[in-house]
Design a protein around this motif. Structure first.
Motif, PDB file in Angstrom:
ATOM      1  N   GLY A 139      92.635   4.945   4.673  1.00 26.79           N
ATOM      2  CA  GLY A 139      93.360   6.157   4.290  1.00 26.79           C
ATOM      3  C   GLY A 139      93.638   6.201   2.799  1.00 26.79           C
ATOM      4  N   VAL A 140      93.978   5.059   2.213  1.00 25.45           N
ATOM      5  CA  VAL A 140      94.217   4.973   0.766  1.00 25.45           C
ATOM      6  C   VAL A 140      92.939   5.317  -0.001  1.00 25.45           C
ATOM      7  CG1 VAL A 140      94.727   3.405  -1.140  1.00 25.45           C
ATOM      8  CG2 VAL A 140      96.081   3.294   0.943  1.00 25.45           C
ATOM      9  N   LEU A 141      91.805   4.748   0.462  1.00 23.56           N
ATOM     10  CA  LEU A 141      90.539   5.019  -0.216  1.00 23.56           C
ATOM     11  C   LEU A 141      90.157   6.494  -0.097  1.00 23.56           C
ATOM     12  CD1 LEU A 141      88.520   1.857   0.862  1.00 23.56           C
ATOM     13  CD2 LEU A 141      89.723   2.264  -1.277  1.00 23.56           C
ATOM     14  N   GLY A 142      90.487   7.097   1.050  1.00 24.35           N
ATOM     15  CA  GLY A 142      90.217   8.517   1.225  1.00 24.35           C
ATOM     16  C   GLY A 142      91.018   9.370   0.251  1.00 24.35           C
ATOM     17  N   ILE A 143      92.287   9.009   0.051  1.00 23.35           N
ATOM     18  CA  ILE A 143      93.125   9.764  -0.895  1.00 23.35           C
ATOM     19  C   ILE A 143      92.622   9.565  -2.327  1.00 23.35           C
ATOM     20  CG2 ILE A 143      95.440   9.955  -1.871  1.00 23.35           C
ATOM     21  CD1 ILE A 143      96.565   9.329   0.877  1.00 23.35           C
ATOM     22  N   LYS A 144      92.165   8.349  -2.647  1.00 25.78           N
ATOM     23  CA  LYS A 144      91.600   8.119  -3.984  1.00 25.78           C
ATOM     24  C   LYS A 144      90.400   9.022  -4.227  1.00 25.78           C
ATOM     25  CE  LYS A 144      92.877   3.371  -5.181  1.00 25.78           C
ATOM     26  NZ  LYS A 144      92.360   2.032  -5.556  1.00 25.78           N
ATOM     27  N   GLU A 145      89.572   9.164  -3.198  1.00 24.55           N
ATOM     28  CA  GLU A 145      88.399  10.042  -3.330  1.00 24.55           C
ATOM     29  C   GLU A 145      88.832  11.498  -3.545  1.00 24.55           C
ATOM     30  OE1 GLU A 145      84.417  11.323  -0.749  1.00 24.55           O
ATOM     31  OE2 GLU A 145      85.705   9.681  -0.071  1.00 24.55           O
ATOM     32  N   LYS A 146      89.873  11.923  -2.814  1.00 25.52           N
ATOM     33  CA  LYS A 146      90.374  13.292  -2.965  1.00 25.52           C
ATOM     34  C   LYS A 146      90.993  13.499  -4.354  1.00 25.52           C
ATOM     35  CE  LYS A 146      91.210  14.098   1.950  1.00 25.52           C
ATOM     36  NZ  LYS A 146      92.221  14.248   3.016  1.00 25.52           N
ATOM     37  N   LEU A 147      91.607  12.447  -4.895  1.00 19.26           N
ATOM     38  CA  LEU A 147      92.167  12.552  -6.242  1.00 19.26           C
ATOM     39  C   LEU A 147      91.060  12.803  -7.271  1.00 19.26           C
ATOM     40  CD1 LEU A 147      94.919   9.785  -6.207  1.00 19.26           C
ATOM     41  CD2 LEU A 147      95.253  12.146  -6.944  1.00 19.26           C
ATOM     42  N   GLY A 148      89.954  12.070  -7.131  1.00 17.55           N
ATOM     43  CA  GLY A 148      88.849  12.254  -8.069  1.00 17.55           C
ATOM     44  C   GLY A 148      88.256  13.652  -7.991  1.00 17.55           C
ATOM     45  N   SER A 149      87.967  14.101  -6.764  1.00 12.03           N
ATOM     46  CA  SER A 149      87.382  15.439  -6.604  1.00 12.03           C
ATOM     47  C   SER A 149      88.401  16.527  -6.945  1.00 12.03           C
ATOM     48  CB  SER A 149      86.886  15.622  -5.165  1.00 12.03           C
ATOM     49  OG  SER A 149      87.960  15.519  -4.241  1.00 12.03           O
ATOM     50  N   GLY A 150      89.686  16.266  -6.663  1.00  8.94           N
ATOM     51  CA  GLY A 150      90.730  17.242  -6.960  1.00  8.94           C
ATOM     52  C   GLY A 150      90.894  17.462  -8.453  1.00  8.94           C
ATOM     53  N   GLU A 151      90.857  16.389  -9.236  1.00  5.57           N
ATOM     54  CA  GLU A 151      90.974  16.520 -10.686  1.00  5.57           C
ATOM     55  C   GLU A 151      89.806  17.336 -11.258  1.00  5.57           C
ATOM     56  OE1 GLU A 151      93.437  12.512 -12.012  1.00  5.57           O
ATOM     57  OE2 GLU A 151      91.279  12.378 -11.703  1.00  5.57           O
ATOM     58  N   ALA A 152      88.605  17.097 -10.714  1.00  2.79           N
ATOM     59  CA  ALA A 152      87.446  17.863 -11.179  1.00  2.79           C
ATOM     60  C   ALA A 152      87.581  19.343 -10.808  1.00  2.79           C
ATOM     61  CB  ALA A 152      86.166  17.288 -10.570  1.00  2.79           C
ATOM     62  N   GLU A 153      88.076  19.611  -9.599  1.00  5.85           N
ATOM     63  CA  GLU A 153      88.214  21.009  -9.165  1.00  5.85           C
ATOM     64  C   GLU A 153      89.277  21.738  -9.985  1.00  5.85           C
ATOM     65  OE1 GLU A 153      89.144  23.677  -5.153  1.00  5.85           O
ATOM     66  OE2 GLU A 153      88.880  21.508  -4.984  1.00  5.85           O
ATOM     67  N   VAL A 154      90.373  21.054 -10.302  1.00 10.97           N
ATOM     68  CA  VAL A 154      91.428  21.699 -11.086  1.00 10.97           C
ATOM     69  C   VAL A 154      90.917  22.080 -12.477  1.00 10.97           C
ATOM     70  CG1 VAL A 154      93.641  21.284 -12.239  1.00 10.97           C
ATOM     71  CG2 VAL A 154      93.378  20.728  -9.827  1.00 10.97           C
ATOM     72  N   GLU A 155      90.006  21.275 -13.035  1.00  3.96           N
ATOM     73  CA  GLU A 155      89.409  21.648 -14.316  1.00  3.96           C
ATOM     74  C   GLU A 155      88.652  22.968 -14.187  1.00  3.96           C
ATOM     75  OE1 GLU A 155      89.601  20.398 -17.449  1.00  3.96           O
ATOM     76  OE2 GLU A 155      91.229  19.217 -16.579  1.00  3.96           O
ATOM     77  N   GLN A 156      87.961  23.142 -13.056  1.00  7.01           N
ATOM     78  CA  GLN A 156      87.251  24.402 -12.817  1.00  7.01           C
ATOM     79  C   GLN A 156      88.243  25.551 -12.639  1.00  7.01           C
ATOM     80  OE1 GLN A 156      84.820  23.568  -9.389  1.00  7.01           O
ATOM     81  NE2 GLN A 156      83.243  22.526 -10.579  1.00  7.01           N
ATOM     82  N   LEU A 157      89.358  25.264 -11.961  1.00  7.51           N
ATOM     83  CA  LEU A 157      90.372  26.301 -11.745  1.00  7.51           C
ATOM     84  C   LEU A 157      91.012  26.731 -13.066  1.00  7.51           C
ATOM     85  CD1 LEU A 157      92.106  24.930  -8.508  1.00  7.51           C
ATOM     86  CD2 LEU A 157      90.437  26.786  -8.691  1.00  7.51           C
ATOM     87  N   LYS A 158      91.134  25.791 -14.013  1.00  7.46           N
ATOM     88  CA  LYS A 158      91.652  26.153 -15.338  1.00  7.46           C
ATOM     89  C   LYS A 158      90.750  27.198 -15.981  1.00  7.46           C
ATOM     90  CE  LYS A 158      93.953  21.804 -16.618  1.00  7.46           C
ATOM     91  NZ  LYS A 158      93.897  20.649 -17.552  1.00  7.46           N
ATOM     92  N   GLY A 159      89.435  26.977 -15.891  1.00  6.69           N
ATOM     93  CA  GLY A 159      88.496  27.944 -16.450  1.00  6.69           C
ATOM     94  C   GLY A 159      88.618  29.297 -15.765  1.00  6.69           C
ATOM     95  N   MET A 160      88.825  29.279 -14.454  1.00  2.00           N
ATOM     96  CA  MET A 160      89.002  30.525 -13.704  1.00  2.00           C
ATOM     97  C   MET A 160      90.270  31.245 -14.147  1.00  2.00           C
ATOM     98  SD  MET A 160      89.173  31.006  -9.544  1.00  2.00           S
ATOM     99  CE  MET A 160      87.546  30.298  -9.346  1.00  2.00           C
ATOM    100  N   ALA A 161      91.350  30.482 -14.380  1.00  2.00           N
ATOM    101  CA  ALA A 161      92.615  31.085 -14.829  1.00  2.00           C
ATOM    102  C   ALA A 161      92.465  31.697 -16.216  1.00  2.00           C
ATOM    103  CB  ALA A 161      93.715  30.024 -14.823  1.00  2.00           C
ATOM    104  N   ASN A 162      91.738  31.023 -17.106  1.00  2.00           N
ATOM    105  CA  ASN A 162      91.531  31.558 -18.458  1.00  2.00           C
ATOM    106  C   ASN A 162      90.711  32.850 -18.417  1.00  2.00           C
ATOM    107  OD1 ASN A 162      92.961  29.474 -19.675  1.00  2.00           O
ATOM    108  ND2 ASN A 162      91.150  28.181 -19.907  1.00  2.00           N
ATOM    109  N   ALA A 163      89.689  32.874 -17.546  1.00  2.00           N
ATOM    110  CA  ALA A 163      88.869  34.091 -17.425  1.00  2.00           C
ATOM    111  C   ALA A 163      89.705  35.248 -16.888  1.00  2.00           C
ATOM    112  CB  ALA A 163      87.677  33.823 -16.509  1.00  2.00           C
ATOM    113  N   ALA A 164      90.598  34.960 -15.921  1.00  2.00           N
ATOM    114  CA  ALA A 164      91.465  36.010 -15.369  1.00  2.00           C
ATOM    115  C   ALA A 164      92.440  36.510 -16.439  1.00  2.00           C
ATOM    116  CB  ALA A 164      92.232  35.464 -14.167  1.00  2.00           C
ATOM    117  N   LYS A 165      92.933  35.595 -17.253  1.00  2.00           N
ATOM    118  CA  LYS A 165      93.850  35.991 -18.332  1.00  2.00           C
ATOM    119  C   LYS A 165      93.145  36.916 -19.321  1.00  2.00           C
ATOM    120  CE  LYS A 165      96.956  34.033 -21.816  1.00  2.00           C
ATOM    121  NZ  LYS A 165      97.464  32.780 -22.436  1.00  2.00           N
TER     122      LYS A 165
END
Length: 354
Positions: A139-165
């Protein structure tokens, strides 16, 4: 004389009609520019990736046509026979232009709403996933994997927020009324803040997951030590029964009958703990040859016990253990490669990105 008068009247009427048609033709270019299939145009512009420059060019073209309508002809034109009032036509074409611009700006608003709702929903979901409490080492390793993919996705969401702005600033420049809507303003505020808030979420989640990993590794170590003690106790009991074989033939038979059960329990218990340590524990110091030797020995014992145990449930347990060991043996080449002394830091960095 009557005939001459009729001809004169006809000539005046014809001239009046020609002048009226001439007045109407003054609006042809603007009318054609505004004669656009808006449903088709909006469908073409629908992708989020459509640049704002394309919207700006379209709005400029529409406004130019609207301006041309305003100055195409005077509001009242004398044709020689009739006084033509052009204001209804000007009003109609002007309203058409306003409607087209509003439709384009409304589409930009819809894109921003869609983007902001997606940003809020995904950030909340990622936050819940990475802050979940792990129940075990996998379960810990699964959360670590989600942390890695989550950080990458949030970077994409930042770009989406800037485009919306950028879309919002574009609409505001055209004094789009919906830019001042309170509910939209709150949604935009939340979406713009979420990616920044996620920095704290990720920092907290990484600290939590490292603490959980340390906790489960300690628990695993304690389980392993307890198992070793229990195995030693069982081994002592088995040896004790073997030592008294000469004293009694009955005790000898009992020791012989006990040995398969002890062997089954030993393999099942030790594999359960050791496999978790091999797969999720520290790979440094792990001897792949020892792992291969142990699993090979356990596999043969389970293969034998799956056929020789007296009770069906015991045979089933032995067979299930044999299948698990067979699956684990497929991982031995990977363990051997990971434990290769030639592994360097760059190799581990590359593996962590897989």
């Amino acid at each position: 004389m009557l005939l001459r008068a009729r001809k004169r009247v006809a000539a005046v009427v014809a001239m009046g009609i020609d002048r009226a048609l001439e007045v109407a033709s003054m609006f042809d270019d603007a009318a054609q520019a505004l004669d656009v299939d808006m449903a088709g145009l909006l469908a073409e512009l629908q992708p989020m990736s459509t640049p704002l420059d394309q919207y700006a060019a379209l709005i400029a073209k529409i406004r130019a046509a609207q301006q041309a309508v305003r100055y195409a002809a005077p509001t009242e034109v004398w044709t020689g026979l009739l006084l033509v009032d052009t204001s209804p036509l000007k009003t109609s074409l002007g309203a058409r232009a306003d409607h087209m611009v509003e439709a384009l700006l409304n589409q930009l608003l819809s894109k921003s709403v869609e983007a902001y709702q997606h940003i809020c929903a995904r950030c909340e979901a990622i936050s819940n996933e990475v802050m979940a409490v792990a129940q075990d080492t996998p379960g810990v390793l699964g959360i670590k994997e989600k942390l890695g993919s989550g950080e990458a996705e949030v970077e994409q969401l930042k770009g989406m927020a800037n485009a919306a702005k950028d879309r919002d600033m574009f609409r505001l420049a055209y004094r789009h009324a919906e830019s001042l809507d309170q509910s939209f303003a709150q949604l935009a505020f939340d979406a713009q803040n979420w990616p920044r808030d996620m920095l704290l979420v990720f920092s907290t989640a990484w600290e939590k997951v490292e603490a959980e990993y340390t906790h489960f590794q300690g628990a695993l170590k304690r389980k392993r030590e307890t198992l070793r003690k229990e195995l030693k106790e069982v081994a002592v009991l088995v040896e004790a029964y073997k030592d008294v074989v000469d004293a009694s033939e009955l005790v000898g038979e009992l020791a012989k009958e006990l040995e398969p059960y002890a062997s089954l329990w030993q393999v099942v218990s030790e594999y359960a703990l050791r496999s978790e340590d091999w797969l999720y524990g520290n790979m440094q110091g792990l001897n792949p040859e020892e792992v291969e030797e142990l699993t090979g020995e356990w596999y043969k014992r389970m293969q034998r016990l799956a056929k020789s145990m007296q009770l069906a449930e015991h045979r089933r347990l032995a067979e299930e253990s044999r299948v698990k060991l067979e699956g684990f043996k497929a991982l031995l080449p990977i363990i051997s490669a990971v434990c290769n002394p030639g592994m360097r830091g760059r190799h581990w960095d590359a593996l962590s990105k897989v």
